[in-house]
Design a protein around this motif. Structure first.
Motif, PDB file in Angstrom:
ATOM      1  N   LEU A 565      23.804 -28.991  65.602  1.00 54.30           N
ATOM      2  CA  LEU A 565      23.937 -27.683  66.240  1.00 54.30           C
ATOM      3  C   LEU A 565      24.636 -26.693  65.319  1.00 54.30           C
ATOM      4  CD1 LEU A 565      23.586 -25.886  68.713  1.00 54.30           C
ATOM      5  CD2 LEU A 565      25.735 -26.799  69.605  1.00 54.30           C
ATOM      6  N   LEU A 566      25.669 -27.170  64.604  1.00 59.73           N
ATOM      7  CA  LEU A 566      26.389 -26.290  63.683  1.00 59.73           C
ATOM      8  C   LEU A 566      25.488 -25.863  62.535  1.00 59.73           C
ATOM      9  CD1 LEU A 566      29.055 -24.962  62.903  1.00 59.73           C
ATOM     10  CD2 LEU A 566      29.674 -27.060  61.691  1.00 59.73           C
ATOM     11  N   LYS A 567      24.704 -26.814  61.992  1.00 61.00           N
ATOM     12  CA  LYS A 567      23.796 -26.468  60.902  1.00 61.00           C
ATOM     13  C   LYS A 567      22.682 -25.549  61.391  1.00 61.00           C
ATOM     14  CE  LYS A 567      24.168 -30.216  57.547  1.00 61.00           C
ATOM     15  NZ  LYS A 567      23.420 -31.244  56.793  1.00 61.00           N
ATOM     16  N   PHE A 568      22.188 -25.851  62.558  1.00 59.25           N
ATOM     17  CA  PHE A 568      21.094 -25.046  63.083  1.00 59.25           C
ATOM     18  C   PHE A 568      21.524 -23.610  63.338  1.00 59.25           C
ATOM     19  CE2 PHE A 568      18.597 -23.301  66.608  1.00 59.25           C
ATOM     20  CZ  PHE A 568      17.332 -23.366  66.041  1.00 59.25           C
ATOM     21  N   THR A 569      22.783 -23.424  63.647  1.00 65.87           N
ATOM     22  CA  THR A 569      23.271 -22.057  63.874  1.00 65.87           C
ATOM     23  C   THR A 569      23.017 -21.187  62.653  1.00 65.87           C
ATOM     24  OG1 THR A 569      24.973 -22.847  65.399  1.00 65.87           O
ATOM     25  CG2 THR A 569      25.294 -20.674  64.424  1.00 65.87           C
ATOM     26  N   ASN A 570      23.335 -21.703  61.459  1.00 64.76           N
ATOM     27  CA  ASN A 570      23.104 -20.933  60.226  1.00 64.76           C
ATOM     28  C   ASN A 570      21.610 -20.746  59.960  1.00 64.76           C
ATOM     29  OD1 ASN A 570      25.889 -20.758  59.698  1.00 64.76           O
ATOM     30  ND2 ASN A 570      25.887 -22.773  58.731  1.00 64.76           N
ATOM     31  N   ILE A 571      20.817 -21.803  60.253  1.00 61.37           N
ATOM     32  CA  ILE A 571      19.364 -21.689  60.060  1.00 61.37           C
ATOM     33  C   ILE A 571      18.792 -20.644  61.009  1.00 61.37           C
ATOM     34  CG2 ILE A 571      17.187 -22.931  60.289  1.00 61.37           C
ATOM     35  CD1 ILE A 571      18.685 -25.484  59.503  1.00 61.37           C
ATOM     36  N   ALA A 572      19.252 -20.674  62.245  1.00 60.35           N
ATOM     37  CA  ALA A 572      18.734 -19.733  63.240  1.00 60.35           C
ATOM     38  C   ALA A 572      19.099 -18.299  62.891  1.00 60.35           C
ATOM     39  CB  ALA A 572      19.283 -20.098  64.617  1.00 60.35           C
ATOM     40  N   ILE A 573      20.293 -18.097  62.351  1.00 62.46           N
ATOM     41  CA  ILE A 573      20.698 -16.739  61.965  1.00 62.46           C
ATOM     42  C   ILE A 573      19.790 -16.231  60.855  1.00 62.46           C
ATOM     43  CG2 ILE A 573      22.529 -15.399  60.875  1.00 62.46           C
ATOM     44  CD1 ILE A 573      24.535 -17.091  62.441  1.00 62.46           C
ATOM     45  N   ARG A 574      19.541 -17.096  59.835  1.00 58.86           N
ATOM     46  CA  ARG A 574      18.642 -16.674  58.745  1.00 58.86           C
ATOM     47  C   ARG A 574      17.239 -16.399  59.281  1.00 58.86           C
ATOM     48  NH1 ARG A 574      21.228 -20.975  55.943  1.00 58.86           N
ATOM     49  NH2 ARG A 574      19.344 -22.267  56.160  1.00 58.86           N
ATOM     50  N   GLU A 575      16.809 -17.247  60.223  1.00 52.96           N
ATOM     51  CA  GLU A 575      15.482 -17.054  60.827  1.00 52.96           C
ATOM     52  C   GLU A 575      15.415 -15.714  61.553  1.00 52.96           C
ATOM     53  OE1 GLU A 575      11.636 -18.947  62.064  1.00 52.96           O
ATOM     54  OE2 GLU A 575      13.186 -19.680  60.706  1.00 52.96           O
ATOM     55  N   ALA A 576      16.456 -15.408  62.293  1.00 55.43           N
ATOM     56  CA  ALA A 576      16.473 -14.156  63.048  1.00 55.43           C
ATOM     57  C   ALA A 576      16.490 -12.959  62.114  1.00 55.43           C
ATOM     58  CB  ALA A 576      17.682 -14.128  63.982  1.00 55.43           C
ATOM     59  N   LEU A 577      17.302 -13.013  61.061  1.00 53.55           N
ATOM     60  CA  LEU A 577      17.407 -11.876  60.140  1.00 53.55           C
ATOM     61  C   LEU A 577      16.114 -11.649  59.363  1.00 53.55           C
ATOM     62  CD1 LEU A 577      21.043 -12.378  58.776  1.00 53.55           C
ATOM     63  CD2 LEU A 577      20.246 -10.700  60.455  1.00 53.55           C
ATOM     64  N   SER A 578      15.304 -12.708  59.214  1.00 48.01           N
ATOM     65  CA  SER A 578      14.050 -12.547  58.465  1.00 48.01           C
ATOM     66  C   SER A 578      12.847 -12.313  59.372  1.00 48.01           C
ATOM     67  CB  SER A 578      13.803 -13.794  57.603  1.00 48.01           C
ATOM     68  OG  SER A 578      13.629 -14.939  58.425  1.00 48.01           O
ATOM     69  N   GLN A 579      12.961 -12.700  60.663  1.00 52.05           N
ATOM     70  CA  GLN A 579      11.799 -12.634  61.534  1.00 52.05           C
ATOM     71  C   GLN A 579      11.872 -11.565  62.614  1.00 52.05           C
ATOM     72  OE1 GLN A 579       9.010 -14.397  61.137  1.00 52.05           O
ATOM     73  NE2 GLN A 579       9.880 -15.357  59.322  1.00 52.05           N
ATOM     74  N   ARG A 580      13.049 -11.107  62.952  1.00 54.59           N
ATOM     75  CA  ARG A 580      13.136 -10.181  64.082  1.00 54.59           C
ATOM     76  C   ARG A 580      12.360  -8.899  63.785  1.00 54.59           C
ATOM     77  NH1 ARG A 580      17.378 -10.986  67.966  1.00 54.59           N
ATOM     78  NH2 ARG A 580      16.947  -8.869  68.693  1.00 54.59           N
ATOM     79  N   PRO A 581      11.406  -8.540  64.626  1.00 53.17           N
ATOM     80  CA  PRO A 581      10.599  -7.335  64.392  1.00 53.17           C
ATOM     81  C   PRO A 581      11.420  -6.051  64.476  1.00 53.17           C
ATOM     82  CG  PRO A 581      10.113  -8.292  66.538  1.00 53.17           C
ATOM     83  CD  PRO A 581      10.969  -9.273  65.827  1.00 53.17           C
ATOM     84  N   GLU A 582      12.550  -6.084  65.193  1.00 52.69           N
ATOM     85  CA  GLU A 582      13.396  -4.884  65.250  1.00 52.69           C
ATOM     86  C   GLU A 582      13.912  -4.530  63.869  1.00 52.69           C
ATOM     87  OE1 GLU A 582      13.940  -7.112  69.190  1.00 52.69           O
ATOM     88  OE2 GLU A 582      13.729  -7.578  67.062  1.00 52.69           O
ATOM     89  N   LEU A 583      14.312  -5.544  63.082  1.00 52.80           N
ATOM     90  CA  LEU A 583      14.777  -5.290  61.716  1.00 52.80           C
ATOM     91  C   LEU A 583      13.626  -4.842  60.825  1.00 52.80           C
ATOM     92  CD1 LEU A 583      17.221  -8.298  61.263  1.00 52.80           C
ATOM     93  CD2 LEU A 583      17.839  -5.883  61.377  1.00 52.80           C
ATOM     94  N   LYS A 584      12.460  -5.467  61.003  1.00 50.04           N
ATOM     95  CA  LYS A 584      11.305  -5.077  60.192  1.00 50.04           C
ATOM     96  C   LYS A 584      10.875  -3.647  60.503  1.00 50.04           C
ATOM     97  CE  LYS A 584       9.464  -9.761  59.640  1.00 50.04           C
ATOM     98  NZ  LYS A 584       8.313 -10.664  59.883  1.00 50.04           N
TER      99      LYS A 584
END
Length: 786
Positions: A565-584
């Protein structure tokens, strides 16, 4: 009247003695004689229920026998019943007689004082005595009547609250009408008291005969137990009522409502309670009580039951207040064809949701906007025609180039060789179109999240509604227990009032939960662009749903492993920062603003280059200065072509102001981008934090519900025995309801939180095609193992 204190002490003392003090042969043995009105399947079923209850209560204290010679049938006639009763009276081996039927109980009650103890469980004398029999109540020293407090006029009032009857037919078993003529006289009383027409119909064993005997204009029926009907004839009769749109009310027999009659108010356990009360009376008599002193009135309460399938078939819909406190059979609508599961809801939402369709139209309009800004970069061609006139002196001096009157046609063409402003507009619109597409992706994610959460909320609301209904049934049962405690002197009327107050409050809670269910369904219909009041059946979804297992099993394993869960938190943050359409989308807006800033700089020194050409044709001319009036005159066609470079030198400071504004706006957008990235990160963390609590909360809530249920069972048993108070039972019931609601909410909270995690990442793994989902899970699991 109960057992005396001395007898209770004696029984208790005997029970404490070891079995060696006396053998089993010393246990008293009694022969019980039973008279049934007939020998139909229903008569035999009732006989079996009473015999079983009598044996259960006698176990260990005395032995009860039911000799075949003392179990007699009245063969469906008054004479037969009288003969059977007299035989048992004259049989010296019979210690006690039980009359298991309305006819036998009626005859025992209105006959002479019996020579031996008699228990008559089926007394409806409260009805006959009040309205038809002016003589005083029969009292016999050897008779123990059990008045079931049956009230046909009260049943009629309840019936008329739902069905305003004007021409009522009361259908009673023919053997009872023949044996008890007072029933025929009762119709007159009902007619006068309720200002309606009442007919009494005798039912033998034929559905067609009963239906044919109904008077013309009959609009409702009340139906007693059909002792002589087969199951098939009963079903045929009830279907005949439905076909004729005749609402029916069950007198005494709740099974008729289950079989298809509209409604009735007899509790489901009425026969069991009556058998138990009869067994207690037998015990009292065998322990020394006088039968005549046991004048028992058994008010087992009222339990309105409505067959909703029949109600729908007849287009009858009772009021909410009535249905809330009633036991509704076949409430599940079979006529609702629309059924939804989670996958269908998401797919349908992406096809018809208005917000998503609107975003799609915005993208489509943007395509045309891009084409519109590209058009200045392509060749421009135009034509024109017109007639003009000038003064004659200018026409003379023009030497034919400008006749006094002329009709001409002009064709023009131009091509921008390079225009910084035009190219900038085109590039900016392309970036803005990318932003529109990202905004549509954002709406798509919002639509998936809203649809799935709305679906979960429908299931949640339905579950909570059912829990409230179950709690209301429990309150009904506790109210019945309180009435029993009141009748035995264990409790006072205040306890009954307390439960009646809770019953009213729980009924109101059920109505509120039903309204919340409707709200949830209407919200889902809105998301799916359906008529808001369109009904549907939502298929249950929980952690065992294959759809959720496919995507969420990965998340479930992660929830069980804190390191993952701790590792996935960092993976999920990177995923969100690269995939979120609001940022794009914001990145596209920044790119557009950067291009606009570059264009503002270039405007200072780069001119616009264009190629331009024109052809003018003279179709007619008149007056002075005509083109052919001069030697070597002009022909009718003029043309010109040229290349031009244009650069505005001074525009009042517009260029500098535009450049400064664009630079400031660009910096603002970059700040907004950093701020949005922080919010996306926080949103991702918040979603994961919620699942961290909601997932283990499922098992904890279920454990709490199980413990609360066990506690409620213990407190209920103790309350029935007079050990626990009403306060303790109320607290246990409320605690059990709260725990059950928490357990139900825990599952849907977690499912909602899992949808929130995927929305925060910008990727709904649950709804991805299987190949894409497998690739994503495999890639993420590889990152977790690093």
């Amino acid at each position: 009247m109960g057992i005396s204190f001395f007898k209770l002490c004696t029984i208790f003392f005997i029970c404490l003695l070891p079995s060696s003090v006396f053998g089993t042969d010393n246990i008293p043995s009694y022969d019980i004689g039973i008279v049934t009105d007939g020998n139909s399947e229903e008569d035999l079923r009732i006989l079996s229920v009473f015999q079983k209850e009598l044996q259960t209560l006698a176990d260990g204290e005395y032995t009860i026998n039911f000799p075949d010679s003392a179990t007699l049938s009245g063969n469906n006639s008054r004479q037969g019943v009288e003969s059977a009763i007299n035989k048992l009276y004259q049989n010296p081996d019979v210690d006690l007689v039980i009359t298991l039927g309305y006819i036998s109980s009626y005859l025992a009650y209105h006959g002479q004082n019996p020579p031996k103890p008699v228990i008559a469980p089926y007394i409806f004398d409260s009805l006959i005595r009040e309205h038809l029999a002016p003589e005083a109540m029969m009292t016999h020293s050897n008779l123990a009547p059990i008045d079931t407090m049956f009230s046909l006029d009260r049943d009629l009032l309840i019936f008329q609250k739902i069905v305003p009857a004007q021409h009522l037919a009361i259908i009673i078993d023919s053997r009872l009408l023949k044996a008890v003529p007072e029933f025929n006289l009762f119709t007159k009383y009902l007619s006068n008291e309720n200002s309606i027409e009442v007919s009494m119909i005798a039912a033998f064993n034929s559905a067609d005969a009963v239906l044919d005997a109904l008077p013309p204009g009959t609009d409702s029926v009340m139906l007693g137990t059909l002792y002589q009907f087969s199951d098939s004839e009963t079903a045929k009769l009830l279907q005949g009522f439905i076909d004729r749109k005749l609402p029916g009310y069950a007198i005494w027999d709740r099974s008729l409502v289950s079989a298809g009659l509209l409604m009735g108010e007899v509790p489901e356990d009425m026969q069991d309670n009556l058998a138990r009360r009869t067994a207690i009376a037998v015990q009292d008599i065998l322990l020394g009580e006088t039968a005549g002193s046991l004048n028992i009135q058994m008010d087992s309460g009222h339990e309105l039951t409505i067959n909703m399938a029949t109600a729908r078939a007849m287009d009858i819909f009772p009021g909410l207040a009535i249905m809330t406190g009633a036991n509704l059979l076949h409430q599940e609508r079979t006529d609702i064809k629309r059924r939804l599961n989670l996958q269908q809801v998401v797919e349908e939402a992406l096809e018809v949701n208005l917000d998503f369709l609107s975003a799609d139209q915005t993208v489509l309009a943007g395509i045309h906007a891009v084409s519109e800004t590209r058009s200045p970069l392509l060749p421009q061609i135009g034509i024109a025609t017109g007639a003009r006139a000038i003064d004659n002196d200018r026409a003379d001096l023009s030497q034919g180039s400008s006749p006094e009157r002329a009709w001409t046609g002009i064709a023009t063409a131009s091509q921008q060789i390079y225009s910084e402003r035009s190219w900038a507009r085109y590039s900016i619109e392309q970036h803005l179109q990318t932003g529109r597409e990202m905004d549509r992706d954002s709406v798509r994610l919002d639509t998936i999240y809203a649809a799935s959460v709305a679906y979960f909320n429908v299931l949640r609301a339905k579950t909570i509604e059912q829990l409230e209904k179950d709690n209301l049934k429990l309150t009904h049962a506790n109210l019945k227990r309180a009435r029993i405690r009141l009748s035995t002197g264990v409790a006072g009327p205040d306890e009954v009032y307390r439960w009646e107050t809770k019953n009213a409050g729980d009924s109101r809670s059920v109505l509120e939960r039903e309204s919340e269910s409707l709200d949830a369904m209407e919200n889902l219909n809105r998301i799916l662009n359906r008529p808001l009041q369109e009904l549907f059946i939502a298929e249950e979804t929980d952690l065992s749903d294959p759809l959720l297992i496919g995507g969420n099993q990965f998340f479930l394993r992660m929830m069980d492993n804190p390191r993952y869960l701790l590792k996935f938190t960092n993976i999920a943050i990177r995923e969100a920062l690269s995939q979120r359409p609001e940022l794009k989308s914001l990145d596209a807006t920044i790119a557009a603003k950067e291009r606009q800033t570059t264009s503002s700089k270039r405007e200072f020194w780069i001119p616009d280059f264009t190629l331009e050409g024109m052809v003018e044709q003279y179709f007619a001319e008149d007056g002075n200065g005509q083109r052919g009036d001069y030697q070597g005159g002009l022909d009718d066609t003029d043309w010109q072509v040229g290349v031009y470079a244009r650069l505005p030198l001074f525009e009042g400071g517009r260029k500098s102001a535009a450049l400064s504004r664009n630079q400031v706006e660009l910096q603002k957008l970059k700040i907004d981008r950093r701020s949005l990235a922080e919010r996306v990160t926080q949103d991702m963390l918040r979603s994961l934090n919620r699942t961290r609590a909601s997932y283990p909360g499922i098992s904890l809530a279920r454990d709490g519900a199980d413990s609360a249920k066990r506690n409620l069972d213990l407190i209920t048993d103790s309350y029935t025995q007079g050990i626990k108070s009403i306060i303790e039972l109320l607290d246990a019931q409320n605690q059990a309801l709260t725990a059950d609601q928490a357990a139900a909410n825990a599952v849907y909270n977690f499912l909602t939180d899992m949808m929130g995690v995927q929305r925060s990442m910008g990727t709904f793994v649950t709804f991805q095609p299987e190949p894409e989902r497998s690739v994503w899970i495999k890639r993420t699991e590889g990152l977790l193992e690093q």
